[in-house]
Scaffold this motif. Structure first.
Motif, PDB file in Angstrom:
ATOM      1  N   LEU A  60      -9.485   2.313   2.491  1.00 46.65           N
ATOM      2  CA  LEU A  60      -8.172   1.667   2.429  1.00 46.65           C
ATOM      3  C   LEU A  60      -7.573   1.730   1.024  1.00 46.65           C
ATOM      4  N   THR A  61      -8.133   2.566   0.179  1.00 48.27           N
ATOM      5  CA  THR A  61      -7.694   2.630  -1.208  1.00 48.27           C
ATOM      6  C   THR A  61      -6.208   2.930  -1.332  1.00 48.27           C
ATOM      7  N   ASP A  62      -5.678   3.752  -0.428  1.00 48.81           N
ATOM      8  CA  ASP A  62      -4.259   4.117  -0.531  1.00 48.81           C
ATOM      9  C   ASP A  62      -3.328   2.926  -0.304  1.00 48.81           C
ATOM     10  N   ARG A  63      -3.859   1.809   0.176  1.00 48.26           N
ATOM     11  CA  ARG A  63      -3.036   0.609   0.368  1.00 48.26           C
ATOM     12  C   ARG A  63      -2.919  -0.226  -0.907  1.00 48.26           C
ATOM     13  N   LEU A  64      -3.739   0.090  -1.903  1.00 41.04           N
ATOM     14  CA  LEU A  64      -3.663  -0.631  -3.175  1.00 41.04           C
ATOM     15  C   LEU A  64      -2.462  -0.144  -3.971  1.00 41.04           C
ATOM     16  N   GLU A  66      -0.441   1.470  -6.947  1.00 39.26           N
ATOM     17  CA  GLU A  66      -0.809   2.597  -7.813  1.00 39.26           C
ATOM     18  C   GLU A  66      -1.446   2.117  -9.113  1.00 39.26           C
ATOM     19  N   ARG A  69      -5.053   1.265  -8.471  1.00 41.02           N
ATOM     20  CA  ARG A  69      -5.839   2.490  -8.280  1.00 41.02           C
ATOM     21  C   ARG A  69      -6.080   3.199  -9.596  1.00 41.02           C
ATOM     22  N   SER A  74     -11.001   0.704  -5.820  1.00 40.09           N
ATOM     23  CA  SER A  74     -10.922   1.265  -4.477  1.00 40.09           C
ATOM     24  C   SER A  74     -11.370   0.185  -3.510  1.00 40.09           C
TER      25      SER A  74
END
Length: 114
Positions: A60-64, A66, A69, A74
């Motif tokens: 689900l890292t892409d929901r954090l 930028e 990240r 992550s």
């Protein structure tokens, strides 16, 4: 039960207190030692896999944001397929893992650990 608030209200009621007392008075026999020695992460995962855990890992890292990240953060969610999940909505009939619980062991009362 439809959520945590219902579950906690039930456990605070006389019927819920009696259900909790019955649950504590008659636990299922454990096949595991009460105290485990400290385990390394790899050893813990190996023991869980040997016990039948089939984890599904969702990145689900892409929901954090930028910025988060970029700091190296992550996040993942692990769905423990093969284990009995705690249930939030007791009205549903799916989700029971009778292989782990044993046939006919379902209880109409919510699990006492919300």
């Amino acid at each position: 039960m439809t959520g945590d608030n219902d579950r906690l209200a039930f456990l605070a009621s006389p019927r819920g207190a009696a259900s909790l007392a019955a649950w504590l008075a008659d636990p299922l026999p454990s096949t595991y030692p009460l105290a485990l020695p400290p385990l390394a992460t790899g050893d813990l995962l190996a023991a869980l896999l040997a016990d039948g855990l089939d984890p599904i890992v969702l990145d689900l890292t892409d929901r954090l944001p930028e910025r988060v990240r970029a700091m190296g953060w992550s996040v993942v969610k692990v769905v423990p397929d093969g284990y009995q999940p705690l249930r939030i909505d007791e009205r549903t009939t799916y989700g029971w893992n009778e292989r782990r619980l044993g046939p006919g062991t379902r209880c109409p009362d919510p699990h006492p650990l919300p």
